[in-house]
Design an enzyme around this catalytic site. Structure first.
Site, PDB file in Angstrom:
ATOM      1  N   LYS A 175     -66.379  -7.711  -7.236  1.00 50.58           N
ATOM      2  CA  LYS A 175     -67.092  -8.982  -7.143  1.00 50.58           C
ATOM      3  C   LYS A 175     -67.653  -9.348  -8.517  1.00 50.58           C
ATOM      4  O   LYS A 175     -68.523  -8.651  -9.038  1.00 50.58           O
ATOM      5  CB  LYS A 175     -68.211  -8.886  -6.108  1.00 50.58           C
ATOM      6  CG  LYS A 175     -67.691  -8.563  -4.703  1.00 50.58           C
ATOM      7  CD  LYS A 175     -68.798  -8.452  -3.688  1.00 50.58           C
ATOM      8  CE  LYS A 175     -69.703  -7.277  -3.960  1.00 50.58           C
ATOM      9  NZ  LYS A 175     -70.637  -6.996  -2.839  1.00 50.58           N
ATOM     10  N   THR A 206     -79.684 -16.498  -2.774  1.00 51.10           N
ATOM     11  CA  THR A 206     -78.434 -15.775  -2.535  1.00 51.10           C
ATOM     12  C   THR A 206     -78.675 -14.388  -1.944  1.00 51.10           C
ATOM     13  O   THR A 206     -77.794 -13.536  -1.996  1.00 51.10           O
ATOM     14  CB  THR A 206     -77.658 -15.626  -3.850  1.00 51.10           C
ATOM     15  OG1 THR A 206     -78.499 -14.975  -4.828  1.00 51.10           O
ATOM     16  CG2 THR A 206     -77.225 -16.978  -4.389  1.00 51.10           C
ATOM     17  N   GLY A 208     -78.585 -11.397   0.369  1.00 53.91           N
ATOM     18  CA  GLY A 208     -77.678 -11.009   1.448  1.00 53.91           C
ATOM     19  C   GLY A 208     -76.221 -11.338   1.210  1.00 53.91           C
ATOM     20  O   GLY A 208     -75.381 -11.122   2.084  1.00 53.91           O
ATOM     21  N   THR A 209     -75.891 -11.815   0.009  1.00 55.46           N
ATOM     22  CA  THR A 209     -74.516 -12.232  -0.262  1.00 55.46           C
ATOM     23  C   THR A 209     -73.519 -11.097  -0.070  1.00 55.46           C
ATOM     24  O   THR A 209     -72.474 -11.266   0.566  1.00 55.46           O
ATOM     25  CB  THR A 209     -74.404 -12.767  -1.710  1.00 55.46           C
ATOM     26  OG1 THR A 209     -75.384 -13.785  -1.902  1.00 55.46           O
ATOM     27  CG2 THR A 209     -73.031 -13.332  -1.962  1.00 55.46           C
ATOM     28  N   GLY A 210     -73.822  -9.926  -0.623  1.00 48.27           N
ATOM     29  CA  GLY A 210     -72.886  -8.804  -0.532  1.00 48.27           C
ATOM     30  C   GLY A 210     -72.687  -8.321   0.887  1.00 48.27           C
ATOM     31  O   GLY A 210     -71.549  -8.052   1.305  1.00 48.27           O
ATOM     32  N   CYS A 211     -73.773  -8.192   1.635  1.00 55.53           N
ATOM     33  CA  CYS A 211     -73.682  -7.781   3.042  1.00 55.53           C
ATOM     34  C   CYS A 211     -72.850  -8.784   3.833  1.00 55.53           C
ATOM     35  O   CYS A 211     -72.004  -8.417   4.653  1.00 55.53           O
ATOM     36  CB  CYS A 211     -75.075  -7.688   3.661  1.00 55.53           C
ATOM     37  SG  CYS A 211     -76.230  -6.615   2.805  1.00 55.53           S
TER      38      CYS A 211
END
Length: 263
Positions: A175, A206, A208-211
């Protein structure tokens, strides 16, 4: 009526509702799958950061996982915060015996820079957890933490991907959201490359984007999509969620998991 596809998240709780188990289950609901959870840790967390974290015993994690998988079954599994070497080892053993696609989000630090993985657990992540992954989804900080590779520009992404693939996942999604310019990610299995681009959005909310992205990939895999199509669909979903992110508290707000349903 038939049950929708079944997705299990193995992750920590975010009391502010933006990341972790809460983000995972919201994502799964939004994408039409039935979300189930194995709680690994409880965090006291809000828009300003993580004020505290309490890990659950390995036996409690194992019992939750077995309760779900042995009775209900799973079509895909997503992992998030595992915090310690003992939990990483426990979960990796459970995943290795589960016949379903696995998305590993090797969570190392929170959006605010708070550590969520003990340094002593890194070897277990490399040696035990990553080999179970159908798709691993590290961000650039996690790539550096796991491999020592520093990514400073888009041209560095293939080298980062190769370093992660050396630890055994089938696919890796590097990412590149922390780079300048467009939000560009690289998905590869070592033989084919898929570059995913989206415009960089002017929105600081932003959390929580990865989860959310990892859970969206797991949801699409559970629905039967191949890895490249699942990741592309997940990227589209999370881009919309970032665009609709909103202020919450006095710090960094969350992405909007229900953006598709708002007029």
């Amino acid at each position: 009526m038939n049950a929708p596809p079944l997705v299990l998240t193995v992750a920590g709780s975010d009391s502010g509702g933006g990341a972790g188990i809460q983000a995972d289950l919201k994502t799964m609901l939004a994408l039409g799958v039935h979300g189930m959870s194995v709680l690994t840790a409880v965090t006291a967390q809000n828009s300003l950061g993580v004020q505290g974290a309490w890990e659950l015993p390995a036996d409690a994690v194992r019992a939750q996982y077995r309760a779900v998988v042995d009775d209900i079954g799973v079509d895909a599994v997503k992992t998030g915060m595992l915090s310690s070497a003992e939990l990483v080892e426990t979960v990796a053993g459970l995943l290795a015996a589960t016949d379903a696609p696995v998305v590993v989000d090797p969570v190392g630090v929170s959006k605010h820079g708070d550590p969520l993985l003990a340094a002593s657990a890194l070897d277990c992540v490399r040696q035990l957890l990553l080999p179970t992954a159908t798709v691993a989804t590290p961000n650039l900080d996690e790539v550096a933490q796991l491999t020592g590779v520093q990514v400073e520009k888009e041209a560095d992404l293939p080298r980062a991907a190769a370093a992660v693939l050396a630890h055994g996942p089938t696919w890796v999604l590097i990412k590149g959201g922390h780079l300048a310019g467009d939000a560009v990610d690289l998905l590869t299995d070592g033989s084919e490359e898929h570059w995913l681009r989206a415009p960089r959005l002017d929105n600081r909310h932003t959390h929580g984007t990865g989860c959310t992205l990892a859970s969206a990939i797991a949801a699409q895999l559970a629905r039967g999509l191949a890895v490249p199509e699942a990741v592309a669909a997940a990227k589209e979903y999370v881009t919309g969620a970032i665009r609709a992110g909103f202020a919450l508290g006095s710090g960094i707000g969350p992405v909007d998991h229900g953006w598709q349903f708002r007029g």
